[in-house]
Design a protein around this motif. Sequence first.
Motif, mmCIF file in Angstrom:
data_model
loop_
_atom_site.group_PDB
_atom_site.id
_atom_site.type_symbol
_atom_site.label_atom_id
_atom_site.label_comp_id
_atom_site.label_asym_id
_atom_site.label_seq_id
_atom_site.Cartn_x
_atom_site.Cartn_y
_atom_site.Cartn_z
ATOM 1 N N PHE A 1 45.534 33.137 38.410
ATOM 2 C CA PHE A 1 46.517 32.845 37.367
ATOM 3 C C PHE A 1 45.798 32.312 36.117
ATOM 4 C CE2 PHE A 1 49.412 29.964 35.196
ATOM 5 C CZ PHE A 1 50.584 30.686 35.139
ATOM 6 N N PRO A 2 46.164 32.720 34.909
ATOM 7 C CA PRO A 2 47.353 33.478 34.522
ATOM 8 C C PRO A 2 47.143 34.991 34.475
ATOM 9 C CG PRO A 2 46.285 32.664 32.558
ATOM 10 C CD PRO A 2 45.459 32.156 33.713
ATOM 11 N N ASN A 3 45.917 35.448 34.741
ATOM 12 C CA ASN A 3 45.685 36.896 34.712
ATOM 13 C C ASN A 3 46.445 37.605 35.829
ATOM 14 O OD1 ASN A 3 43.920 36.767 32.494
ATOM 15 N ND2 ASN A 3 42.218 36.218 33.826
ATOM 16 N N CYS A 4 46.601 36.933 36.952
ATOM 17 C CA CYS A 4 47.393 37.477 38.056
ATOM 18 C C CYS A 4 48.487 36.476 38.387
ATOM 19 C CB CYS A 4 46.503 37.732 39.285
ATOM 20 S SG CYS A 4 47.433 38.343 40.723
ATOM 21 N N ARG A 5 49.725 36.925 38.405
ATOM 22 C CA ARG A 5 50.865 36.032 38.613
ATOM 23 C C ARG A 5 51.526 36.247 39.971
ATOM 24 N NH1 ARG A 5 52.543 33.498 33.911
ATOM 25 N NH2 ARG A 5 51.327 34.088 32.051
ATOM 26 N N TYR A 6 50.778 36.781 40.909
ATOM 27 C CA TYR A 6 51.335 37.030 42.253
ATOM 28 C C TYR A 6 51.679 35.712 42.944
ATOM 29 C CZ TYR A 6 51.663 38.399 47.163
ATOM 30 O OH TYR A 6 52.079 38.581 48.456
ATOM 31 N N THR A 7 52.841 35.662 43.577
ATOM 32 C CA THR A 7 53.242 34.519 44.416
ATOM 33 C C THR A 7 53.916 35.072 45.659
ATOM 34 O OG1 THR A 7 55.420 34.298 43.372
ATOM 35 C CG2 THR A 7 53.601 32.995 42.430
ATOM 36 N N ARG A 8 53.954 34.232 46.674
ATOM 37 C CA ARG A 8 54.722 34.582 47.887
ATOM 38 C C ARG A 8 55.197 33.302 48.538
ATOM 39 N NH1 ARG A 8 50.104 36.301 52.283
ATOM 40 N NH2 ARG A 8 50.109 34.332 53.420
ATOM 41 N N PRO A 9 56.345 33.357 49.228
ATOM 42 C CA PRO A 9 56.875 32.154 49.876
ATOM 43 C C PRO A 9 55.929 31.663 50.960
ATOM 44 C CG PRO A 9 58.544 33.884 49.734
ATOM 45 C CD PRO A 9 57.246 34.518 49.349
#
Length: 248
Positions: A238-246
């Motif tokens: 982040f911030p180049n990749c904004r992947y998230t998961r629960p």
Amino acid sequence: ITTTRRFRQSLIDASGAFVMQDKSLYAKQLRNPSDKKDYSLKALGGATQEERFDAIVEQLRKLPKAASVLMLGRYRSDLNLLSRNDRDGLFQIDEHTGGIVFPEKPDMDIKFMTAHASKGLQRDFVFLLCCSGGLKGFPSAIPEEPLLGLLLPEVERMPHAEERRLFYVAMTRCKKKLFFVVDQSRPSRFMYELHDRICPNIFHGVKLPPQCPNCGEALRLRHTGSDPSRAFYGCTGFPNCRYTRPCK
């Protein structure tokens, strides 16, 4: 030439499998006819620089007193892992020459250099200091010069192709054993490859965090406010990749 006695068969197998992920390279099967295939790679881990420093010192104390040792970094700043965490004065470091004295074993020949500078050299034992992700990790995320991208042939378009070959160079500098010094808070994506597909048995006691399926960097547990039920994994890119998961 398909035979070599410069390093052990287990390292030949692991380094070959790693570099040949780039399918544009010419495949050549090396072997060491005199080797019994004792495992010559080991991962050392730590979530902090202090923990990784301590892991290095612990291994040095186990090596033969007159061993030759190479400390390899992706950049010269990787020497900071030793110089800035030496709370008890265990080393004498010449940051200009890369010479390192370990007074507990004064006959040990220790040298720091970058992976680029190590081409053509070999030592008994090699510590690869920079097995982390991020901008100055390995592979480096520092953008290439635009002109260089125009000069590279199309076969060079595999992501991190040059960094992969450089990592292979670093892997094959040792005669006896290679130690990967793994940043467990943000491991190199190359560590995930070795852990998941090539030599998982060298990672005893070194657990890697989940890997981002989007960019290949590590995921880190994060929280929204103080409520633990609202924890989630976010990409360290982040911030180049904004992947998230629960967080399950």
